[in-house]
Every structure is written in C-alpha cells, then in structure tokens.
Design an enzyme around this catalytic site. Structure first.
Site, PDB file in Angstrom:
ATOM      1  N   ASP A 142       0.873  -1.160   0.000  1.00 26.08           N
ATOM      2  CA  ASP A 142       0.000   0.000   0.000  1.00 26.08           C
ATOM      3  C   ASP A 142       0.919   1.220   0.000  1.00 26.08           C
ATOM      4  OD1 ASP A 142      -2.070   1.776   0.053  1.00 26.08           O
ATOM      5  OD2 ASP A 142      -3.118   0.853   1.735  1.00 26.08           O
TER       6      ASP A 142
HETATM    7  C1  BGC Z   1      -4.927   3.446   0.119  1.00 25.50           C
HETATM    8  C2  BGC Z   1      -5.054   2.493  -1.045  1.00 25.50           C
HETATM    9  C3  BGC Z   1      -4.836   3.224  -2.338  1.00 25.50           C
HETATM   10  C4  BGC Z   1      -3.487   3.894  -2.301  1.00 25.50           C
HETATM   11  C5  BGC Z   1      -3.169   4.686  -3.548  1.00 25.50           C
HETATM   12  C6  BGC Z   1      -3.646   4.236   0.055  1.00 25.50           C
HETATM   13  O1  BGC Z   1      -3.624   5.247   1.018  1.00 25.50           O
HETATM   14  O2  BGC Z   1      -4.997   2.744   1.327  1.00 25.50           O
HETATM   15  O3  BGC Z   1      -6.327   1.889  -1.037  1.00 25.50           O
HETATM   16  O4  BGC Z   1      -4.951   2.349  -3.415  1.00 25.50           O
HETATM   17  O5  BGC Z   1      -3.440   4.807  -1.206  1.00 25.50           O
HETATM   18  O6  BGC Z   1      -3.942   5.834  -3.602  1.00 25.50           O
END
Ligand code: BGC
Length: 756
Positions: free
Chosen positions: A228
C-alpha cells in the site's frame, strides 16, 4: 513481448525495478527495453491523475464513470452484474493506458465505525470473496490487472499505518483471510496490495508468513505483491518476506538499501531476482494486454450501466401497506439536501471525478406527473447554526404539509466518513432526526431515503412507513433512486451487513479501535450476524434482509453431496406477487454438537434470481466442501468435520424459509502424540488408542473394588480423559513406566498412523 530475465540484470537495475518511479508509475529499464507502467485507484472507477498531478496523489483526475462503491454494489449480491461492472472498469482502465486498477478492497466490516466501510463489501467472507472475485474477473477480462487489497486484517482507519491487528488463528483464517483466499484461488488477481497495519505484531509488508507461506505456498498466488502507498517499514526485511514492489517512489533510497544489503551479505540476491522478475512479468503482462480497448469511452453506455448497478444496489428495508412504489401523479414533497446534492461516494483515495452526476430531485421531477415541491430541510455545512437548521426545518414542514407523500433524504455528511479516520458513533445528525420528527407531526406518509457509506442507527424505523437504504450509489445514484421509488426498478438489494439497534450491541464495541498500538479482535469468529445470533440480540435489520415490490415463496430445500464432495442445494422459489422481481437466495449451514466453537449459522452460498410473476425456478446453489472447513489450530490446516449438517435456504439470516440435512464425511485428523497429549487424545489415536484401551481394560479387571464404589454411570475413562499421558506413570506405576509411554508415543507417531 520481450523475454527479460532478472538474473541478467545488474544488482542496481534489479533493485531499481522493485520500487516506483513516482506516485503512479513503475520504473522503466531502457537498457533492456522495459517500459514503465501506470497503476492507479480504484476501486469503483478509474482515478487517473492528469499529468503533473500533485505529489499526494489526490488532485484532479480525468473524468471516469463513478460506479457504486462496494457498499452499494455488494448489496446486489449479483456475480454477473459485478462482473459486468468489472468489465466496464477494465475498459476505462485500458482506454486510459493504465495497467492495473487498484481494487477491489475486500476487508471485512468488523465494526460499523470503520471509516472505509463504504469501500468494502460485507461483514461476511463468502460474500466478500465471491463478489471480489467477480470484480477481478471482469476487470482482468480487458487485458488490465486488478489489485486485491488491503491484505490483510485492515479493518479500521484509526492508527492504520502502525496498529497491530491481534487476531487468533481461527478468526484470522475463517473470517479475515477466507475472502482473500477465495479471490486469489478463483480469479488470480495480477497483484495483491499488502496492508499498512501489522498482524499479530508483524507488519503486513514484511510478513513472510502472510506474503509467502499463506498467499503463495498455500493459495498458489502467481502475481505480484505491491505495498500500500507508504506501507513499507523496512524494505530489506520486506523483500525476502515477499513484498515485490514498493509504492510510491522512495526516490531511490530503499533501492540503495537493497543493494547495500546484498553486498553486505544480509540479503540473498536470489530474493531480489525473484521480486524483480515479478515486476518484469507484470510489465510484460500489461504490455500484452495494452491497447485491448480503443477509445473514446462510450460515456452514455457506462452511465447507463452505472444506473442499472445503482438501482440494483438499493435495499428496501421497510415498506408498510405498499406505500412504495410511488404513484406518478401523487403530490410529492421531496425534502433533504442529499436529494439535490447527492452523496455518491466516500472520501479518500477512491474518489472518482465522474463523467456526469444525476441528482434524485431532477430525476423524481422527470418521472413524476404531479407536483414535486422541494425543501432542503437541513444544512450539511460544518458551521451551520441551530437557528439556521431550525429555519430550514420550518420551511420543510411548510413545504410538506398538503403533500400526499414526503420523500425525505437523510444521510451522513461527507466529512463523517472517509479514508484515514473512523466514525465515533452510528447516529444520523440530530438536526436530521429533528426534521423527521417535525415532518411526522404534519403527515405520517414519510418515505425515508438514506445516503450513507456505513450503517446508521434507525431509531425511527417503526414510525415511518418506508425506508430505502440507498447507500452511496455512484454517479447515477440519483436517477436510480427515482427508478426504485416509482417502481421502474423493483428493488432487490439485500444487506451484506447487519444494521444494529445500537452501537453498544456491535461485536467489536469493546475492542475498537484498540489502544497503544494494538487492537484485539476479542469477538473472535463472532463478526456481524454471527455475533448477533450467538448473543440472541435484537437487530434493526438482519444481514441478508431486503424487500421487493413482489413476494417470494420458497419450496422445500434438498441437499446432497456430489462426487467432488461439494454440497449441492436446490430449492424452488416462486414469485408470488404481481410484478417481476429478483430474489437473493441465501444458504446457511450449521453443525450441532461440533467439536469446535461455531456460529449458529454461517452463509455458504447465494444466488440472485430473476422471476416473472407466477414463475417458479428451481434454484441450485453449491456449497464448496472447503467452505465447510474450520481452521484446526492443532494441525494448522483446514479440516472438514464429519456429521449431519443443517442446510438452510433463507431470505435473510433471520428469515429461514426451508431446511434440509446432509451427511458430510469428515477429514481425518491424526494428532501427533506427546507426553502432553491427553488420555482422551491417546484413546482417540488410531494406533495408540486400541493399545491403551486394552491396557486400561486389563487394569480395571484388577481393580474390581473400585468399580463397586463408583457411582452408577460414572465412566472412569472419561474421568481420566484430560489427564496428560506423560504423567500416568505416577498413577499406574509399573503398569505404565515412562519408558513404556515414550515407546508407545514413538510407535504411534512413526507409522501405522494413517495420514489425514
Ligand atoms: C490506500 C489504497 C490506495 C493507495 C493509492 C492508500 O492510502 O490505502 O487503497 O490504493 O493509497 O492511492
């Protein structure tokens, strides 16, 4: 297609491939002709930032169709519909030259307070897994990849980047991992996104058990693990654990750490080869799929699909005396700010810039032939004063008096539910509840339409004739709501999460969001309906509930085990009303007298069936044998317990229509014996058991006097059942010396013992 081997690259080149070039791009490797690919959010639309987007990745993005977020889409329980939405998402992803869409999110809704529940499907792992797999299949059918997230046990936003989700093995496997397992095995997502949090003290991003042993060795995952955004804590630890790609860019810092670690001998270069190869493979897969769909996007067609999906997402919670559908010529008063300015998605990384946006007020006015008055009724502006709210309320009451029906749009202001933080209660704002009270004083005919991403308490439920749970429905939610209100669409959504009476009834109430960096999943297996059923708690609306403008009758269910060991359930379902409709048929199973703790009933299969008035369909549902298994902590594997299972065909978790029983053969579990084994375990052992039983029988012969003084019915063997085997020499003396005990243990463990 190139054929680049990671082992042919320099150490620096390999390391460079395993972290991003920027917020959304991987690094190219020009020397070998490997391009960069773009990955981006997700999940219910494409959030592709325009070139030069801000470094936080939140800014302006290209217009894309905003389909209903998972909270809505999931309520359809419809695999085909979700597959079609997935295909549309794949089409938009492909047209925009994006390689991977970052979704779906399939985390379990452990508490209604989780700020991101709108992005997740359900409190149940079968629902989350089956629907998540459908979305992945749809997306990937267009030559682009999906990213299954957030792996795993990411069930709150509070302290999400550090908190340790402390979960026992059974709930971890049976509730929190089961959906991920289903999607991986059924749909092979191109990527899995590891979560920010720790699981039992270990960061998901550096957990070899999670990322390699479970995901790859147990489930057979073939794709790439991406972090993530910002989830990497220690890159050198993460890489050999199974984290292939770090996102977003670390500006080369962690690449250098990897290079240094290999040079110092603290990181095996082979692990880097594996990760770099997975990045190469992903890029090559993306290249092979690129250009599958040519633009421009058919905006109208996708908007129409978004409208269909939104209509199918609405859950009719209550409908007294057929107050819905509305008559077109009725004199209507529409009240509530959300009718004019819809809440259609949640805040955070999933925010889509929609191609267009329907509001319910316009759609209701277009569908109605009679008068449609409107008043906002309340303000959602953060600083709105009591006096301003009272003035809006009075205006709404005046607008409503004289109307045949008031359609009242209530819901949560956008700021209350977002990625990054959780809610602190499940209540609608007080001014909205006050507005409802005021309206009910002038007319009983108030139809409530709810706009919310997480469930809300409904203390007024018995005082209004109808409630539509309209969730967050995406860009066409406004017109879809009108479709349902007037009966152009017959509602067929059902709840994928329980609506509790009060927050203090909810399973994680005392263990959410944890303290000092730990959240203990104290409710264990008893998540969602499993909890309310076990505690015999009243709920506002049960898991699986949803009404229709028609009615359905269930015939007698039958169940049988097929050749593959799955349980095939059939039940005739008849549309007994006057209009066409869809019913979501649910199958729950239970096993009484189980050797392990079990919820009262657990959902194992479901189907959405369309029925014309009067039509009967024999619905066939398959309960996979593996879904009957519990996680056996003694042997660390899934075990199907043998016995007579009750199989229920149901319209909701608390509306069981018909049940059958089926005999299921169990898996054999042979526990290795040790001095710590109980006498009961030794007696149950296939090799040691008969030997020990014969010895006991012989001993008992010499102790007839003992048998005489035992109260009738007391079984000396049962009395001994929990006695550790290694300690019986203390009781039995020469009859069971320590050497004899060790000998029997060795013999039992060495052989003869049939393997499960
Ligand atoms: C989120 C993800 C997301 C990623 C990219 C993160 O903060 O938890 O779900 O895909 O950011 O934006």
């Amino acid at each position: 297609m190139t054929d680049i081997r990671a082992t042919d690259l320099t150490l620096e080149e390999k390391a460079s491939l395993t972290s991003g070039a920027s917020f959304w791009y991987t690094k190219p490797l020009d020397r070998v002709g490997l391009p960069a690919i773009m990955v981006t959010d997700g999940p219910h639309g494409l959030r592709k930032q325009r070139e030069g987007g801000d470094h936080l990745g939140m800014g302006d993005s290209v217009p894309a169709t905003c389909f209903p977020p998972a909270v809505g889409l999931g309520s359809s329980w419809d695999v085909d519909l979700i597959d079609r939405v997935g295909q549309a998402l794949g089409v938009e992803t492909s047209i925009e030259n994006v390689a991977v869409l970052l979704g779906p999110g399939i985390n379990i809704k452990r508490s209604p307070l989780c700020g991101r529940n709108f992005e997740y499907f359900s409190e149940d792992p079968i629902v989350s897994g089956v629907l998540g797999a459908a979305l992945v299949r749809g997306i990937q059918s267009q030559g682009v990849g999906a990213s299954l997230k957030h792996f795993a046990a990411n069930n709150q936003e509070e302290d999400r980047m550090r908190v340790s989700s402390d979960v026992d093995p059974r709930p971890l496997r049976e509730i929190y991992l089961r959906g991920f397992e289903r999607v991986v095995k059924d749909a092979q997502p191109w990527t899995v996104m590891c979560a920010y949090n720790k699981i039992n003290g270990v960061y998901a991003s550096e957990d070899p058990w999670l990322l390699t042993q479970v995901l790859r060795d147990d489930w057979g995952f073939e794709g790439l693990v991406v972090s993530d955004w910002g989830a990497v804590n220690d890159r050198v630890k993460g890489l050999p654990a199974g984290l292939d790609l770090e996102m977003p860019s670390s500006n080369g810092a962690t690449d250098r750490q990897l290079v240094a670690a290999v040079q110092e001998g603290t990181l095996d270069e082979a692990a880097l080869d594996v990760a770099a190869q997975r990045v190469i493979d992903l890029v090559e897969k993306a290249q092979a799929g690129a250009g599958r769909v040519e633009g421009p996007l058919d905006v109208d067609a996708h908007h129409a699909l978004a409208r269909e999906a939104a209509g199918r997402s609405v859950v009719l919670l209550r409908n007294q005396d057929g107050v819905l559908p509305l008559r077109r010529d009725a004199k209507l008063a529409v009240v509530g700010a959300f009718a004019e300015k819809p809440r259609y998605q949640g805040a955070g990384s999933s925010m889509i810039n929609p191609t267009r946006l329907d509001d319910a007020l316009t759609a209701i006015r277009a569908a109605a032939t009679g008068d449609v008055a409107y008043a906002a009724g309340f303000s959602v502006a953060p600083g709105a004063t009591d006096a301003e709210q009272a003035a809006l309320r009075d205006e709404a009451v005046a607008t409503a008096s004289g109307a045949d029906t008031v359609v009242l749009f209530l819901g949560l202001p956008a700021r209350i539910e977002s990625e990054g933080y959780d809610r602190t209660d499940i209540d609608l704002p007080v001014e909205q509840l006050a507005l409802l009270d005021a309206l009910l004083e002038v007319t009983p005919n108030v139809v409530v339409v709810l706009s919310n991403g997480g469930v809300v308490a409904l203390p007024f439920s018995d005082r209004v004739p109808a409630i539509l749970e309209a969730w967050l429905l995406g860009q066409a939610g406004g017109s879809a709501t009108a479709d349902v209100l007037f009966g152009d669409v017959n509602p067929s959504g059902k709840l994928t999460e329980t609506i509790p009476v009060r927050l203090s009834d909810t399973p994680a109430y005392l263990d959410f969001p944890g303290e000092f960096g730990h959240v203990r999943y104290g409710e264990g297996l008893f998540v969602g309906y499993r909890w309310y059923d076990a505690r015999n708690l009243e709920v506002a609306y049960p898991f699986g509930h949803g009404l229709s403008y028609t009615t359905f009758a269930y015939g007698e269910a039958s169940a049988a085990v097929d050749l593959g060991g799955d349980v095939v359930v059939t039940v005739p379902v008849t549309n007994t009303g006057a209009v066409a409709g869809r019913e979501v048929v649910q199958v729950y199973t239970s096993l009484s007298g189980s050797a392990v703790q079990r919820p009262q009933r657990e959902l194992k299969a479901f189907a959405s069936v369309a029925l014309e008035p009067g039509e009967t369909v024999e619905v066939t549902l398959t309960v996979r044998r593996e879904d009957l298994a519990y996680w056996d902590t003694r042997v660390d594997r899934w075990v199907v317990e043998g016995g007579e299972y009750v199989v229920e065909a149901a319209a909701s978790s608390r509306d069981i229509r018909s049940s059958a029983t089926v005999e299921v053969a169990g898996d054999e579990v042979v526990l290795p014996l040790s001095r710590e084994s109980s006498m009961g375990e030794v007696i149950a052992h296939p090799v040691a058991g008969p030997i020990i039983q014969a010895a006991i029988a012989q001993m008992m012969q010499g102790m007839e006097g003992v048998a005489d003084i035992m109260p009738e019915g007391v079984d000396p063997t049962a009395m001994m059942a929990s006695f550790p085997f290694g300690r019986i020499s203390m009781m039995a003396g020469d009859a069971a010396s320590p050497e004899m005990i060790d000998g029997l243990i060795a013999m039992a463990n060495a052989g003869g013992a049939p393997q499960a």
